[in-house]
Design a protein around this motif. Sequence first.
Motif, PDB file in Angstrom:
ATOM      1  N   SER A 186     -15.727  33.333  45.268  1.00 32.94           N
ATOM      2  CA  SER A 186     -14.809  34.346  44.728  1.00 32.94           C
ATOM      3  C   SER A 186     -13.853  33.755  43.714  1.00 32.94           C
ATOM      4  O   SER A 186     -13.531  34.386  42.711  1.00 32.94           O
ATOM      5  CB  SER A 186     -13.997  34.994  45.852  1.00 32.94           C
ATOM      6  OG  SER A 186     -14.853  35.645  46.747  1.00 32.94           O
ATOM      7  N   VAL A 189     -15.745  33.516  40.474  1.00 35.62           N
ATOM      8  CA  VAL A 189     -16.316  34.734  39.885  1.00 35.62           C
ATOM      9  C   VAL A 189     -15.312  35.875  39.790  1.00 35.62           C
ATOM     10  O   VAL A 189     -15.229  36.551  38.763  1.00 35.62           O
ATOM     11  CB  VAL A 189     -17.532  35.202  40.721  1.00 35.62           C
ATOM     12  CG1 VAL A 189     -18.145  36.464  40.125  1.00 35.62           C
ATOM     13  CG2 VAL A 189     -18.574  34.098  40.798  1.00 35.62           C
ATOM     14  N   LYS A 192      -8.901  36.502  39.003  1.00 34.50           N
ATOM     15  CA  LYS A 192      -8.548  36.455  37.578  1.00 34.50           C
ATOM     16  C   LYS A 192      -8.000  35.095  37.161  1.00 34.50           C
ATOM     17  O   LYS A 192      -8.327  34.577  36.105  1.00 34.50           O
ATOM     18  CB  LYS A 192      -7.517  37.539  37.256  1.00 34.50           C
ATOM     19  CG  LYS A 192      -8.105  38.936  37.192  1.00 34.50           C
ATOM     20  CD  LYS A 192      -7.131  39.889  36.477  1.00 34.50           C
ATOM     21  CE  LYS A 192      -7.651  41.320  36.484  1.00 34.50           C
ATOM     22  NZ  LYS A 192      -7.684  41.908  37.859  1.00 34.50           N
ATOM     23  N   HIS A 195     -10.967  32.335  37.358  1.00 35.92           N
ATOM     24  CA  HIS A 195     -12.301  32.626  36.828  1.00 35.92           C
ATOM     25  C   HIS A 195     -12.624  31.749  35.621  1.00 35.92           C
ATOM     26  O   HIS A 195     -11.786  31.511  34.773  1.00 35.92           O
ATOM     27  CB  HIS A 195     -12.396  34.103  36.433  1.00 35.92           C
ATOM     28  CG  HIS A 195     -13.642  34.444  35.683  1.00 35.92           C
ATOM     29  ND1 HIS A 195     -14.899  34.321  36.234  1.00 35.92           N
ATOM     30  CD2 HIS A 195     -13.842  34.873  34.412  1.00 35.92           C
ATOM     31  CE1 HIS A 195     -15.811  34.686  35.346  1.00 35.92           C
ATOM     32  NE2 HIS A 195     -15.196  35.014  34.223  1.00 35.92           N
TER      33      HIS A 195
END
Length: 292
Positions: A186, A189, A192, A195
């Motif tokens: 997580s 991917v 925010k 990522h």
Amino acid sequence: MNLDFTFESGQIFQWRKADGWWLGIVGTHATMLRTEDGSLLVRSNPEASEERIKEFMCLNVRYDDLAGGRSVDEFTSSLLQDYRGLRILKQDPWSCLMSYIVSASLSIRAIDRVLGSIASSCRELNVDGLSLRELPGPSDFLNVRRPRKRYLGRKWSYLRQAARDIDDGTLDFDEIRSLPYDVAWSSLVIAKESHVMGVGPKVADCLLLFSLDKPEAFPMDRWIMRGLQRHYGWLVPERIATKLRNEGEALTVREYEAVSQNVRSHFGKLGGLVQECLFLHMRTARPGRPSA
DNA sequence: GCCCAGGTGCGGC
DNA sequence: GCCGCACATGGG
């Protein structure tokens, strides 16, 4: 140990076979590997320690232990039997990230070519009269000139951004390595703030499996989705299977997550190994036959 | 010519 | 959230 299966499975790039030896770079060592009478022969320059090679080959990982003593299902047993000796290697995280950011929507051959063109201006290493080029580390990468007309589009800026993030500590592989699988996935991917551009569901699984010690990671590309539908239909929710049959092969992140959940609860820590065997199987075995 | 290749980001509903 | 498209190029 079967080096042909291992290096032909597509898990690692920039390795080639010459005169019966597999040739590539381990850390900073130009390295040649072959098996003979059940033992692993190594030539390297500068000479690599036995520990370093063991780490690369993950010789401390026993696949029987990953299985946890249970057998998975009949097809999987025969798959693992067919590709017995295939090992998941432990790659350098930055090289691995670079490889799989590049990989999106390219053929394996094209990926190797792009990586080769990035390495072409970098340091040359030699072993036994053979030469090969290192991929640039994160800080060197920022000084590498962009290859002309070599498939890269926006990916070039994704690579530069990732290199900068590693340089300034925003992206910390050891930190991700220390997280449980789903949190690590997580963070790459979904989240925010952490990522990484160019890293979607599939590339994240590659990085986690091949470099960050997550044996349960199960990267799902087009080949694997076809393989799952053909041999493991019960792991693919009906709605998603229908969609795949009718329109293209792209999954949304949510759909990828749903299949991934099913896959991981079925295979557990054997998942990554099964994935590589299935990938090789789908690409090499004749269609319609259960095994190669 | 046309389709496919280890997908992902983005702007439009 | 999901959909459709752009992204670059070579081989079958």
